[in-house]
Motif scaffolding. Structure first.
Motif, PDB file in Angstrom:
ATOM      1  N   GLN A  46       0.839  -1.199   0.000  1.00 25.19           N
ATOM      2  CA  GLN A  46       0.000   0.000   0.000  1.00 25.19           C
ATOM      3  C   GLN A  46       0.880   1.258   0.000  1.00 25.19           C
ATOM      4  OE1 GLN A  46      -3.504   0.276  -0.115  1.00 25.19           O
ATOM      5  NE2 GLN A  46      -3.291  -1.873  -0.681  1.00 25.19           N
ATOM      6  N   LYS A  50       0.839   4.369  -2.690  1.00 21.19           N
ATOM      7  CA  LYS A  50       0.645   5.767  -2.248  1.00 21.19           C
ATOM      8  C   LYS A  50       1.849   6.626  -2.627  1.00 21.19           C
ATOM      9  CE  LYS A  50      -2.486   4.410   1.423  1.00 21.19           C
ATOM     10  NZ  LYS A  50      -2.683   4.166   2.852  1.00 21.19           N
ATOM     11  N   CYS A  54       1.749  10.007  -4.939  1.00 27.55           N
ATOM     12  CA  CYS A  54       2.348  11.238  -4.409  1.00 27.55           C
ATOM     13  C   CYS A  54       3.444  11.767  -5.337  1.00 27.55           C
ATOM     14  CB  CYS A  54       2.898  10.964  -3.013  1.00 27.55           C
ATOM     15  SG  CYS A  54       3.573  12.414  -2.201  1.00 27.55           S
ATOM     16  N   THR A  65      -6.261  11.437  -6.149  1.00 27.17           N
ATOM     17  CA  THR A  65      -6.400  10.869  -4.813  1.00 27.17           C
ATOM     18  C   THR A  65      -6.393   9.349  -4.892  1.00 27.17           C
ATOM     19  OG1 THR A  65      -7.751  12.774  -4.185  1.00 27.17           O
ATOM     20  CG2 THR A  65      -7.845  10.856  -2.745  1.00 27.17           C
ATOM     21  N   TYR A  66      -5.475   8.739  -4.184  1.00 23.43           N
ATOM     22  CA  TYR A  66      -5.351   7.283  -4.148  1.00 23.43           C
ATOM     23  C   TYR A  66      -6.583   6.663  -3.487  1.00 23.43           C
ATOM     24  CZ  TYR A  66      -3.839   2.701  -2.520  1.00 23.43           C
ATOM     25  OH  TYR A  66      -3.770   1.362  -2.262  1.00 23.43           O
TER      26      TYR A  66
END
Length: 121
Positions: A46, A50, A54, A65-66
């Motif tokens: 994860q 992310k 980013c 947005t993840y």
């Protein structure tokens, strides 16, 4: 032939065969195929997803947005390449799928975003 010569010849052939095997094995590792990641829920996977979002946002001056990982694969090289299909929302709040490739250097937490792109569906 003397015993010393035969011994030296045997050692030379053995070393040569060993280096040949090592080169072949190394090549197979470098040319390894991607294999599926069965469970993408562990925190380290994860975190890689992310990180990819980013880094993409920083590099492309975007704001997506993840949400989740749809699919994951990994490839062992001199570290690990992670190829992840990521579901995210774009600036218009539309759900989109992106393919990210992140390289994680062996033995470190060093990550590099190799590529990140929208998957046209």
């Amino acid at each position: 032939m003397s015993l010393k010569f035969k011994l030296l010849l045997l050692i030379t052939i053995s070393i040569s065969a060993l280096f040949s095997y090592a080169e072949t094995t190394h090549r197979k590792i470098l040319l390894a195929e991607y294999v599926p990641i069965r469970d993408t829920s562990p925190p380290e996977i994860q975190a890689i997803a992310k990180f990819a979002v980013c880094e993409h946002n920083n590099e492309a001056k975007k704001s997506i947005t993840y949400l989740k990982i749809v699919k994951g694969e990994k490839q062992v090289v001199a570290g690990i390449n992670y190829r992840l299909i990521i579901e995210a929302k774009d600036g218009n709040q539309m759900l989109q799928h992106y393919e990210a490739i992140v390289y994680v250097k062996a033995g470190t937490d060093s990550k590099k975003l190799v590529s990140f792109g929208l998957i046209e569906e």
